[in-house]
Scaffold this active site. Structure first.
Site, short mmCIF file in Angstrom:
data_model
loop_
_atom_site.label_atom_id
_atom_site.label_comp_id
_atom_site.label_asym_id
_atom_site.label_seq_id
_atom_site.Cartn_x
_atom_site.Cartn_y
_atom_site.Cartn_z
N TRP A 136 52.83 35.34 40.61
CA TRP A 136 53.61 35.08 41.96
C TRP A 136 53.37 33.87 42.53
O TRP A 136 54.66 33.08 42.83
CB TRP A 136 53.37 36.20 42.82
CG TRP A 136 53.81 37.76 42.48
CD1 TRP A 136 53.01 38.62 42.51
CD2 TRP A 136 55.05 37.99 42.37
NE1 TRP A 136 53.94 39.91 41.98
CE2 TRP A 136 55.07 39.34 42.03
CE3 TRP A 136 56.37 37.42 42.46
CZ2 TRP A 136 56.47 39.95 41.66
CZ3 TRP A 136 57.52 38.07 42.39
CH2 TRP A 136 57.55 39.35 41.99
N ASP A 141 51.62 33.79 50.79
CA ASP A 141 52.44 35.16 50.46
C ASP A 141 51.40 35.92 50.54
O ASP A 141 50.49 36.13 49.38
CB ASP A 141 52.97 34.80 48.76
CG ASP A 141 53.61 36.01 48.45
OD1 ASP A 141 53.73 37.05 49.05
OD2 ASP A 141 53.98 35.83 47.06
N LYS A 165 55.40 46.75 49.62
CA LYS A 165 54.23 46.87 49.43
C LYS A 165 53.13 47.66 50.23
O LYS A 165 52.99 48.86 50.08
CB LYS A 165 53.44 45.46 48.78
CG LYS A 165 53.80 44.80 47.78
CD LYS A 165 55.04 45.07 47.18
CE LYS A 165 55.64 44.29 46.06
NZ LYS A 165 55.54 42.84 45.74
#
Ligand SMILES: *Cc1c(COP(=O)(O)O)cnc(C)c1O
Length: 360
Positions: A102, A172, A196
């Site tokens: 990511w 993030d 999530k």
């Protein structure tokens, strides 16, 4: 009805109490005679839901008053672009810490907009650790420093907050937000896709310090502008109303659990149960530096990969689903977000023990 035990990395398990309440309120929200999905986003009912969700989130995370909470769309992926678009503030570049898949995606997108300085990378050891901050080659003139506080695929997590001095820290937090208390004031901006640990896909949360808003260059499209979003209370255009409503129910559920201090205790227990078994098993293995292991996403491999398919099949027979690891790393991955009860983690460990007894 049999509910599965869902270890998906996202969209992921939600608290059953939230789903039940949403079902009860589906046709008639609080006597309004309509579903939340059908409400005008400008109407009193929805405006109240929206305001309550923001207030509960502010309370849970103790978000200081000089931070805006933005309900946006486009996922964390959209933020990979929106962060440089909005936060460069006339500067030429930004620092990125590369700790996995990511981080890499975030920095690649940022390269479309500015010079990216990869100040540290964990690539040398297959992204199984976080480079020590003493070795970060930070640029004092960077617009911001970007980190991914939990690498959902690699299972590496920051259990501390880096100090970047006057340079704003951007994080993030898609797969770790709300899993523990954090000091929001240490960050310039936090973003997270909802699917999530917050609620349904479609909602993206941005928490941003006010002084960082409004200096975007060049003039961004309106839907990419934090300033436009903030000025309109996240209603410049139609927000993802139903996703915000469910997120609001999740925030209330978290408050009922005792808030983030209490949920952190649960999360630490769940993770320890699984990692302790993996380490002791002599059959399963997690490659991550032990002090930097994720409490939310636990990747593991079998000592004999030819047994992977049998492992997944046997798991499915016990209603344990979505344990297959990400295609980029293989093996298995168990995501054990806030809404995953410890009994479900125990069911996984029980299954792993039985599997070793019959195949190990
Ligand atoms: C899932 C995830 C993303 C991507 O989220 P989308 O909502 O699909 O854009 C980005 N970063 C992290 C850490 C993630 O877990």
């Amino acid at each position: 009805m049999t509910r599965v035990i869902n270890f998906s990395a996202g969209p992921a398990v939600l608290p059953e109490a939230v789903l039940t309440q949403a079902a009860d309120e589906m046709l008639d929200w609080h006597g309004s005679g309509q579903s939340v999905m059908e409400m005008s986003h400008r109407g009193d009912e929805y405006m109240a839901i929206h305001a309550q969700a923001e207030a509960d989130l502010r309370e849970l995370m103790a978000i200081p008053n000089n931070y805006k909470v933005l309900f946006m769309q486009g996922g964390a992926t959209a933020q990979f672009a929106m962060v440089p678009i909005n936060l460069l503030r006339g500067k030429g570049g930004a620092d990125y810490i590369d700790t996995g898949e990511w981080s890499k995606k975030a920095l690649k997108e940022a390269q479309l907009f500015c010079a990216v300085n990869v100040a540290a990378s964990a690539k040398d050891r297959q992204y199984t650790y976080i480079p020590d901050p003493s070795a970060w080659r930070l640029d004092a003139d960077a617009a911001y420093v970007h980190i991914c506080t939990n690498e959902t695929i690699g299972g590496v997590e920051y259990h501390w907050t880096p100090d970047t001095g006057d340079v704003p820290l951007v994080a993030d937090m898609s797969s770790t937000i709300l899993s523990r208390p954090i000091d929001v004031s240490r960050y310039g901006l936090i973003y997270a896709g909802a699917q999530k640990n917050i609620g349904p896909a479609g909602l993206t949360l941005v928490i941003v310090r006010e002084d960082l808003i409004g200096q975007a260059v060049p003039t961004p499209p309106s839907f990419c502008s934090y300033a436009v979003c903030a000025e309109h209370g996240s209603m410049y255009n139609t927000p993802p109303t139903y996703a915000i409503y469910i997120a609001g129910l999740v925030f209330q559920w978290l408050k009922k659990q005792g808030g983030l201090e209490a949920i952190e205790v649960q999360n630490a227990r769940k993770a320890a149960l699984l990692y302790d078994y993996i380490d002791a098993s002599g059959f399963f293995r997690n490659p991550v530096e032990p002090t930097q292991r994720s409490r939310m996403n636990v990747p593991f491999t079998l000592s004999d990969p030819s047994l992977d398919a049998a492992f997944l099949e046997g798991a499915k027979a016990r209603h344990l689903i979505q344990l297959k690891g990400h295609r980029s790393v293989g093996g298995m991955r168990a995501s054990i977000y806030n809404a995953m009860p410890i009994e479900s983690v125990r069911a996984l460990v029980d299954y792993m023990q039985d599997f070793v007894a019959s195949h190990g």
